[in-house]
Each structure stands twice: as structure tokens, then as C-alpha cells.
Design an enzyme around this catalytic site. Structure first.
Site, PDB file in Angstrom:
ATOM      1  CD  GLU A   1      -2.991   0.634   0.495  1.00 27.51           C
ATOM      2  OE1 GLU A   1      -3.175   1.480  -0.375  1.00 27.51           O
ATOM      3  OE2 GLU A   1      -3.636  -0.422   0.614  1.00 27.51           O
TER       4      GLU A   1
ATOM      5  CB  CYS B   1      -1.069   7.278   1.678  1.00 30.27           C
ATOM      6  SG  CYS B   1      -1.916   6.142   2.728  1.00 30.27           S
TER       7      CYS B   1
END
Ligand SMILES: Cc1cc2nc3c(=O)[nH]c(=O)nc-3n(C[C@H](O)[C@H](O)[C@H](O)COP(=O)(O)OP(=O)(O)OC[C@H]3O[C@@H](n4cnc5c(N)ncnc54)[C@H](O)[C@@H]3O)c2cc1C
Length: 1019
Positions: free
Chosen positions: A774, A808
Site C-alpha cells: 500500500e 497517503c
């Protein structure tokens, strides 16, 4: 305009009110007890029946709104189209977007003008119907191309629709300016006087409270504008009348959120220092003119604060204008604490030897309050969940207000005939002075009847403003008129008989109408996943334990592992694998669920650690602990639902089964930006699937991780199934991933490190192992000109700057339509100036520091570079010496392609777009990342099409783009943003599993006994 005047200073918050989330039944029963013997409901019906009958017999043209909404309820496609257009169309500056919006909304509705009987409603429906037929002819699709004729036709459709919406809006606005509104008020007063002529009291009994329309302030500039507009209005009102008393004179209603962009509990000090002097300047004007100034009631999270504000203002009024009786506020009966609010207000009035005007309303933000409680995982709802409970509370509050008539002039705002009749009965029994109130454009029919009694006075709440400012208010009123439970809606519906319409609400208290926020999620395969428990930071009882935990927390030192430790740990975990993997999945799930419950109960402790070690703000900490709890519960359920042995179909004489099991030792490497949630999510997913886990937290945040590992052991995870290995990525991370026993890697972090891990795994001997990565994103938000700038700016500020941009999912690139760009940029600049950057332990802090010196140097270097290369749009101030604070900042770039890299900090890039919105999406895709995307538009078909074109994992329409919720918005991207599967989604656990099919020839021992016995012919 910010004032340094020490006129008002905030005292520390005290809890004046009880806990808002007490059991609803108890609260309602207590309210009912106060009404014992107070009301003769048969008499209420006798009073109200002729009003209802008269209104139904003689529907006036102003019924248009109610009947329009009955024809096209807000739950229907037509009603929704009407509301969407009403909310957006008038603010769209460019023709192309206006055409696209109109085509999009009208295209999905079926307005039938012939079905409508009469009045402006007929006209509206007619306009809409012809707009539809024209749109079908001229508008091939929301974003379709057309020739000249088609464009001309489309413009006609849009003009007709704009006209229809303006007509709709005009029903609710008394005037575009205060002068126009006062003139209209004068006409209405004259009409009422002539209607009353001949009665003993020929005075009209009609009073007005003007409301200057608009969205809440987002910037200082907005606040200044509202302050000037309120000030002008008060002066105009006072010039227009000689007020004998505030009770009989026209007055003004103000919203504190319009006068200060940060009217929030968390900003108490600024509220007192900056907002109160502004309110005071209006009070001075109103008191000098001896007219009524009422503070409107807004969202629940400001309720306690509003009482403190009242108290402080009252103290000053007592000293300066002790004789003035015109100061007032609104109290919402739908609050579970409404009765105590009335008592608190009376106590404040009495203590300061003042008399207040108190407007009792039911409350206008009910749907929003319910949503906020569910989202926040609060321990209950702050408002009642049954309409009758609100009605009961209204009557109980009315009784209490009347009982305090020595210090309160009660003003009863309602359009409900039953409520009005009950109020008249109670007030008259006590001989109290009072007035009724209604909104302009609502309840005219009923009040036409009620006002035939010349002893009744009524004040009309009268919105003043231009069409653009009306939109949010209009939507509120459409919702109110359109809701099935609403009195005005039912009054217009002849199938609801009078008895039912006027039925007494005073029956037994009922259990809540829908599940508590904890039980929001439906039962799935027999499992009820509990929502994680949040905290209401505006309620002292919820916040105090968090504050105490932060103050008490000392971050422990965590020993660093050596590479030898890694080797030993991996052997131990490999040895422990068989036993853990053989535990039935339900048993492993129960342990993980228990961990979730333990964590849920230790919210405060973990918030303390997160603030101190990761420097996150309190709000972010609560959200993070909740996410970790949700991961535990969600993966436990998913394991039980999806990882059970499955029987597969096949020929007779054979059984087939698919089984899932763990793969061995999983290496979980997590980042510092979510040191608890991402850490826990990875680890519990791997564990519940049957793996043992070597967990390597970020170097910056090992203590949070260590505490979570202890908690997992406490919940029952064996010591040889989970080990924490703290240390640098280059050594510890590298030796973990290179280790022979490593059967899989789950990683969240930079794309660059993900590539290094990928190469390490490729070079490793032994099996090819799964790698779940990720990584980062260059996340964009596309805004077209149908979007609401205020909503856009709220979403931008939350998405780009919260957590100091260290998510993020954070917004990096705002792509805004040229026709509204200047306005949006101006508002972003203003909102930046209002951000508090500082110590994360303080509730007032919006943006804390970046994580470490390296991050600080990197972000500030990039900001320095951008200051040279791009246009600076705005920058927050830093008024604190807390270390490593970076001022949130926004820059304008020439094009989307100019954005080259992810800056992991509070830095926003803005690009203007014109022309083809699909090309914008294409350019964003070209950046190569694919994590989150925001779309702000009221054109539904455009939003859907862009979402389809987008190569990103999480698309958010008309909201912020952070804070994905486990099981609700599974999180993770594509392209350079990661491998998937999505965390918190239904496919995640499979990636941690190995699969086995087991086929047994059941006919091996001589023949197919089952088939011969007639039990099975296959499948
Ligand atoms: C003069 C005036 C000033 C106002 N000022 C304010 C203000 O400052 N702040 C503010 O918030 N509102 C304000 N309002 C709006 C007011 O809250 C609504 O107009 C009012 O709630 C409508 O109530 P009613 O008695 O006319 O209608 P009714 O139909 O009898 O009541 C509708 C109300 O019941 C409540 N309700 C509906 N469904 C449920 C449910 N399932 N469970 C619990 N309760 C439910 C809601 O409050 C809803 O608005 C004002 C209204 C007037 C007339």
C-alpha cells in the site's frame, strides 16, 4: 478585524448540562412527568379542528409549496431533481455547466403538468414539464454535444428552469434587501390590521424577525460581511419604527456561525476573544434601539458553548443595559437536554437580573445530528429519534418557559396546529405573556385562522437576501415541508384525517426508532459487528478522560532488535505456526475480536500514546483508535464468514472441499502516520488467517505498536504467534523480508521502499511469496462550477491539511473550474488564515507538527522550491514554538502535469481547468498514481462517468477524501499506489491464505452406496 480587546475572556469549560446520550425512554418519561395534569387534549383537538378544516376548505395559493412537494415528494426522482436544482442551479456562472446540470436533473424526472390542479404550483409544474420536453429534444445527454439550434433550445430550457427555481425561492424570502423586506412586512401588517378591524384589538399582532441569509462564514472576510449586514439591518429596523418594547417591535435573528468561521467548542478562547466583541457590537445597536436580537440555535456540538456565550454576554448586558429585555436565543426541543437548557437559561437570566426572550423551536438539523452521531460512533443520539418525543419535549419546555415568565418572555415557533392549540391552552391557564412565531412562507394557512383571535400575536421569521444566498435555506425548508412526518406536509394531505393530524403525542415513551451508533451495521451471517466507540470532544464527560490520559502519558523506550534477534524470532514464529494455524478459525476470530473489545475500552490510553509519540491531534487520535478497533472486529467477522471450509459441487461418488489456511510467517511492515490503525490492521488480518506474524513498526512510533502487541497477547494471541521487531528498515526490515521463513509481506509506505522489498523477495531462494503493498498517491479533487464553494473549501481543508497532510489519502491537487476558481482560491486562502497550527495536545489545534526532523527538512525544502517556481496562493500562520511545525500552504501550478512528486506534508497544489472535464480526468490518470480522488459536482451523471474513467481505488463525491471507514470504504489503490487487495474490504484476507482442495472418492470402498440408496445423484 480581529480584536485584541479583552472585553470577553473564556473561562474553563464546565458541564452545565447532563450527558446528552442518556437513554431516550428515561428522558421522555421525565418530560412526560412534568406535563401530568397540564393539558386537556380533547380541548386541544376542539381548538385545532376548525383551523385545520378551514385551511383544508380554502387552500390559498401559498399552498403551492406544500402541494408541489406532495405531488413530487423528496423521496421521488422528481422531488429530488427539484431539490438538487433548487440547491445548485442559481449559483452556476457558466452556461455550459448550467445546461449540463439541468439536463442531468430534469432528464431523470417525469413532471406532469396536467396532473396538477391550480396555483403557482401549476405554473412550476408547467415550466418544468415544458423544460422536460424541451430537454428531451435538445439535450442529448448531460455532457452531450449539440448544434446551434440545440444550444439555443438548451438555453431556453435553462432559463425556464431558473425562473421556476426563483419562483420557488421567492416563497421563502421576504425581500432581497432589508428595505424591500420591511416594505413587504408593512403591507402584511396592514392586511392583518384590516382583517382584525372591528375586533377589540385592531393592532395587527404581526411582528417580524429578520434573518440575513447566507452560508456560514469560512473566512474573516465572510464574517466581516455578515457583521456589516446585520449592523445595517438593525439600524434600518430601528429607523423604521418607534419601539415601545422589544416584545412588540420587529427585531433581528443572528447566527453566530456567520460572524465567526470558528464558532466551535474547540476554539473557546478565540470565540470569546474574537466572536463575542462582534456580537456585542450588534447588541449595543439593538439595545440602544430597544429591539429584539435573537441568537439562532445551531448544531448540538455548540450547545454547551452557546450557554457560556449567553452567560458572558448577559453579564455585560446587566452592567451596560440593565433595563433592556430584548436579548434572546432559540432553544431546540429535539435535544435530549432541552429541558435542562431552559432551566440553565432561566438561571442565567435570574442571576444577572435580566429578562430574556426565548424562542422555542423543534429543531432544523435533525438528519445532520443523527448522521454525526453514527459517524462518530457516539454512545447515543443527542436528539430524539421519534417525532412524538420531540413534540412531548416541546410541550414540556413550553411549560417550563411559562413557569419562568418572570425572567423569560416565551416565543413559541411552530407551524403545527396541535402544538399551537396546546400552547395557547397552557399559556392562558397561567396568564403568561407570550407570542407565537412562524417562518415566512410556511404555516400561513393555520396562522390566518389562529390570528382571528385578536389576543394572539405572531412574529414572522423573515429571511432577507439575494437568490444565491437563499439556496441552503431553501433546501432546509424543502426538506422540512417534504418530510412525511412534518405537520405542514400532512396538513396538505387530505387522506390524513383531522383526528390523526391532531392526535396527542403524549403516549408512552418508546425505545429508540433505530439502532444506536454502536449497532449501525446489520447482522451478516449471524454476526453483528459492533461499531467502534468514539468520543464527543464537545462533551466534557467524553473529553476529560482523553485529556487526563494525554497529560499522564510518558512514552516508554522500546528496545531495538538486532539482526540476530530477527533470525531467532523467525525460527520461533515458524515453529509456532502449526499450532496457531490448526486452531479453528472461529477460535482465532474470537481472540482477535476480544482484542478489538479491549482496545475499544482503552481509547483514552491509546489516544495519550498517539498524541505523545506520533504528535497527532486529539480528533485524529480518536479516529485512529476507532479504525484499529474496526479492523479487529471486521477481520474477525470476515474470517468466520469467508475462511470456513466450503463444499464444492461435483459428480456423485466424490466429495470436494475448499479449505483456507495460513501461509506461515507473515512480515508486517507499517508506517508512522497510522502507527496504530495500519499496524493493527496488517497484523490482525495476517493472524486471523492463520499466519504467525513478525511485526516491524515504523522507527518513529514503536511504543504504540508495542502496546498493541501486548494487548493482542493479553487477548489470547500466543507469544510464538506474534513478535514485535523494532528497528531500522535498512537492517531489521531488510533481514525480515530476506529471511527464509518469510512466507509473505504486508507493507504500507513509500513506493520506493515497496520496490526495494519487491526486489529482495525476487532474489530470495525458496517459494515465491505474496507481497501486499500500500503506497503513496498524487490525489486530486476535481471541482466543477455546480459545486458549492463552501462545501469544497471544507473538504479541501480537511483533506489537504488535517494530520499535517501526512496521510497517503491526502489531497495534493485541487483542479477547479476556471469560472469559480478565483472565488474558491480566495476562500481557501481565508480558511488557511483561520487554521491553528500548534501543539497537538491542545484541543484547539487543527494542524500539528510533521513527524521528524527529516520530514521537516524535506517538506520545508519543497515549500521553498515552490515559492520560487509556483504562485503562492495562501499560507497559514504559525503562532507556536512547538517543534517541527510546517505552515499549511497552497500554490497554483500551470498544469496537472507540473505536479511531479508527493510532498508528504500540508502542501496543496491548485490548477484551473476549462473545457473538457474528461480530459482533466485523463491528465490525472497520467500521473500514474491511483489512490484517492474527490469529485465535487451536482451533475450526477458527470460524477458517475468520471468515477468510471478514474484509475483510482477510492472515489469520494461531494465530501472530503480522507478517513476511509473499515468495511464501508475499503481502502487501497492501483497503479503506483499499491497492489491491493483493499484493506478493510471483503477480499483482503484471501491474500494472506493458502488454499487447499480436498477430494475424497467416497465410492472407493467397492461402490457408490449413497447413490444406490437413492440419497444423491450428483451435486
Ligand atoms: C420562527 C422560527 C425560528 C426558527 N429558528 C430556528 C433555530 O434557530 N434553530 C433551529 O434549529 N430551527 C429553527 N427553526 C426551524 C424549526 O426547527 C422548524 O421549523 C420546526 O422544527 C418545524 O416544527 P413544527 O412544529 O412547525 O412542525 P412539526 O412537523 O410538528 O415538527 C417537525 C420537527 O419535528 C422534529 N422531528 C421530525 N422527525 C423527527 C424524528 N423522527 N424524531 C425526532 N424529532 C423529529 C424536527 O425538529 C422537525 O423539524 C425556526 C422555526 C421558526 C418557525
Amino acid at each position: 478585524m480581529s480584536s485584541s480587546s479583552p472585553l470577553f475572556v473564556a473561562a474553563p469549560q464546565q458541564a452545565r448540562l447532563p450527558y446528552p446520550y442518556r437513554p431516550e425512554v428515561d428522558v421522555v418519561e421525565a418530560a412526560l412527568a412534568t406535563l401530568q395534569g397540564q393539558l386537556d387534549w380533547a380541548q386541544v383537538i376542539r381548538t385545532g379542528r376548525p383551523w385545520v378544516q378551514a385551511v383544508r376548505d380554502k387552500p390559498a395559493p401559498f399552498w403551492a409549496m406544500e402541494s408541489l412537494l406532495r405531488e413530487y415528494p423528496i423521496s421521488s426522482a422528481e422531488g429530488l431533481a427539484l431539490m438538487r436544482l433548487a440547491e445548485a442551479l442559481l449559483r452556476v456562472p457558466d452556461v455550459e455547466t448550467a445546461i449540463a446540470l439541468t439536463a442531468d436533473q430534469l432528464g431523470r424526472a417525469e413532471f406532469d403538468a396536467d396532473a396538477v390542479v391550480d396555483g403557482p404550483h401549476k405554473m412550476l409544474a408547467g415550466i418544468s414539464a415544458s423544460a422536460i420536453s424541451l430537454s428531451k429534444k435538445f439535450l442529448p445527454g448531460a455532457d452531450g454535444e449539440g448544434g446551434l439550434l440545440s444550444r439555443l433550445g438548451a438555453k431556453t430550457v435553462v432559463a425556464a428552469t431558473v425562473r421556476a427555481i426563483q419562483l420557488l425561492g421567492r416563497q421563502f424570502v421576504l425581500g432581497r434587501t432589508i428595505a424591500e423586506a420591511m416594505e413587504e412586512a408593512q403591507d402584511q401588517r396592514k392586511d392583518m390590521e384590516s382583517a382584525r378591524r372591528g375586533s377589540a384589538n385592531a393592532a395587527s399582532g404581526l411582528r417580524f424577525s429578520y434573518d440575513m441569509l447566507g452560508e456560514g462564514a469560512r473566512t474573516e472576510h465572510d464574517a466581516e460581511r455578515y457583521l456589516a449586514s446585520y449592523g445595517n439591518a438593525i439600524q434600518a429596523i430601528s429607523r423604521g419604527q418607534v419601539a415601545a418594547s422589544p416584545e412588540t417591535a420587529d427585531g433581528i435573528s443572528i447566527k453566530l456561525s456567520a460572524l465567526f468561521s470558528r464558532y466551535e467548542d474547540g476554539q473557546r478562547e478565540r470565540v470569546f476573544a474574537e466572536l463575542l466583541p462582534r456580537v456585542w457590537s450588534l447588541i449595543e445597536l439593538a439595545a440602544s434601539a430597544n429591539l429584539n436580537l435573537t441568537i439562532d440555535a445551531e448544531e448540538t456540538d455548540r450547545l454547551e458553548l452557546s450557554l457560556d456565550v449567553l452567560d458572558a454576554l448577559a453579564a455585560r448586558i446587566a452592567a451596560t443595559f440593565p433595563k433592556w429585555t430584548g436579548f434572546g436565543l432559540a432553544v431546540q426541543a429535539y435535544q435530549t437536554r432541552a429541558l435542562q437548557v431552559v432551566e440553565a437559561v432561566a438561571e442565567i437570566a435570574r442571576r444577572h437580573k435580566l429578562r430574556f426572550m426565548v424562542r422555542l423551536v423543534k429543531g432544523a438539523y435533525w438528519d445532520g445530528e443523527i448522521k454525526r452521531a453514527q459517524e462518530g460512533g457516539l454512545t447515543g443520539y443527542p436528539v430524539f429519534t421519534h417525532k412524538e418525543h420531540t413534540d412531548i419535549s416541546y410541550l414540556a419546555c413550553a411549560r417550563a418557559l411559562i413557569a419562568h415568565a418572570d425572567v423569560i418572555y416565551p416565543q413559541f415557533a411552530t407551524h403545527n396546529a396541535g402544538t399551537i392549540a396546546a400552547i395557547l391552552q397552557m399559556a392562558r391557564a397561567k396568564g403568561a405573556a407570550f407570542e407565537m412565531q412562524r417562518l415566512h412562507g410556511m404555516g400561513e394557512g393555520v396562522y390566518r385562522e389562529v390570528m382571528k383571535d385578536p389576543t394572539v400575536a405572531c412574529r414572522v421569521y423573515a429571511p432577507v437576501g439575494e437568490h444565491r444566498d437563499l439556496l441552503a435555506y431553501l433546501v432546509r425548508r424543502l426538506l422540512e415541508n417534504g418530510a412525511n412526518s412534518s405537520f405542514v406536509h400532512q396538513l396538505a394531505d387530505n387522506t390524513v384525517d383531522v383526528e390523526r393530524l391532531l392526535a396527542s403525542p403524549m403516549t408512552n415513551a418508546r425505545p429508540p426508532a433505530f439502532p444506536m451508533p454502536a449497532y449501525l451495521y446489520p447482522v451478516d451471517h449471524g454476526l453483528q459487528r459492533r461499531n467502534s466507540t468514539g468520543a464527543d470532544l464537545a462533551v466534557l464527560a467524553d473529553r476529560a478522560p482523553l485529556d487526563a490520559a494525554v497529560a499522564a502519558t510518558v512514552v516508554p523506550q522500546i528496545r531495538e532488535a538486532t539482526t540476530e534477534d530477527v533470525i531467532t524470532a523467525m525460527v520461533k514464529l515458524d515453529d509456532g505456526f502449526a499450532a496457531w494455524n490448526e486452531r479453528p478459525v472461529n477460535e482465532r476470530a474470537a481472540i482477535i475480536r476480544r482484542a478489538g473489545d479491549l482496545l475499544d475500552a482503552r481509547l483514552a490510553e491509546f489516544c495519550g500514546l498517539l498524541v505523545k509519540e506520533a504528535h497527532k491531534t486529539l480528533g485524529d487520535c480518536v479516529a485512529e483508535v476507532r479504525e484499529a478497533v474496526d479492523f479487529c472486529r471486521y477481520y474477525a467477522d470476515q474470517a468466520q464468514i469467508r475462511l470456513q471450509d466450503q463444499t464444492l459441487p461435483g459428480p456423485t461418488g466424490e466429495s470436494n472441499e475448499l479449505r483456507m489456511h495460513g501461509r506461515g510467517v507473515f512480515v508486517c511492515i507499517s508506517p508512522w502516520n497510522f502507527p496504530l490503525a495500519i499496524f493493527a490492521g496488517q497484523v490482525v488480518a495476517a493472524l486471523v488467517a492463520g499466519n504467525t506474524v513478525a511485526a516491524k513498526p515504523a522507527e518513529q512510533t514503536p511504543a504504540v505498536a508495542a502496546r498493541m502487541v501486548e494487548l493482542l497477547h493479553e487477548a489470547g494471541v500466543p507469544k510464538d504467534a506474534l513478535t514485535l521487531l523494532h528497528g531500522p528498515g535498512e537492517t531489521i526490515g531488510a533481514s525480515l523480508t530476506a529471511n527464509l521463513h518469510c512466507a509473505g509481506v504486508c507493507f504500507t509506505g513509500s513506493t520506493q521502499v515497496a520496490k526495494i522489498i519487491q526486489r529482495t523477495l525476487a532474489h530470495k531462494d525458496g517459494p515465491i511469496v505474496p507481497f501486499i503493498a500500500e503506497t503513496g498517491g498524487l490525489n486530486a479533487m476535481i471541482v466543477d462550477s455546480s459545486a458549492l464553494p463552501e462545501q469544497v473549501v471544507d473538504a479541501v481543508v480537511q483533506s489537504a491539511f488535517r494530520s499535517a497532510g501526512q496521510r497517503c489519502s491526502a489531497l495534493r491537487l485541487l483542479v477547479v473550474h476556471g469560472s469559480i476558481a478565483d472565488g474558491v482560491i480566495e476562500m481557501v486562502r481565508g480558511a488557511l488564515a483561520e487554521l491553528n497550527v500548534g501543539d497537538p495536545a491542545r484541543l484547539s489545534t487543527d494542524v500539528g507538527p510533521v513527524i521528524d526532523d527529516e520530514a521537516y527538512i524535506n517538506v520545508t525544502r519543497n515549500v521553498g522550491r515552490l515559492k520560487k517556481e509556483a504562485r503562492l496562493l495562501g499560507e497559514a500562520k504559525v503562532n507556536s514554538d512547538f517543534p517541527r511545525l510546517v505552515a499549511p500552504v497552497a500554490f497554483e501550478l500551470g498544469s496537472i502535469a507540473d505536479l511531479k512528486e508527493e510532498i508528504f506534508g500540508p502542501v496543496l497544489h491548485v490548477v484551473r481547468w476549462n473545457g473538457d472535464v474528461d480530459q482533466v480526468m485523463h491528465d490525472i490518470n497520467e500521473l500514474g498514481y491511483g489512490l484517492t480522488l474527490g469529485i465535487q459536482t451536482r451533475i450526477d451523471s458527470r460524477a458517475q462517468r468520471l468515477a468510471k474513467l478514474a484509475k483510482v481505488g477510492n472515489v469520494y463525491i461531494n465530501r472530503n477524501m480522507i478517513g476511509a471507514v473499515v468495511g464501508v470504504q475499503p481502502f487501497g489503490g492501483e497503479g503506483l499506489s499499491g497492489t491491493g487487495p483493499k484493506a478493510g474490504g471483503p477480499h483482503y484476507l484471501f491474500r494472506f491464505c493458502a488454499e487447499q482442495t480436498l477430494t475424497v472418492n467416497t465410492a472407493a470402498a467397492g461402490g457408490n452406496a449413497a447413490l444406490l440408496a437413492g440419497e444423491s445423484g450428483g451435486h
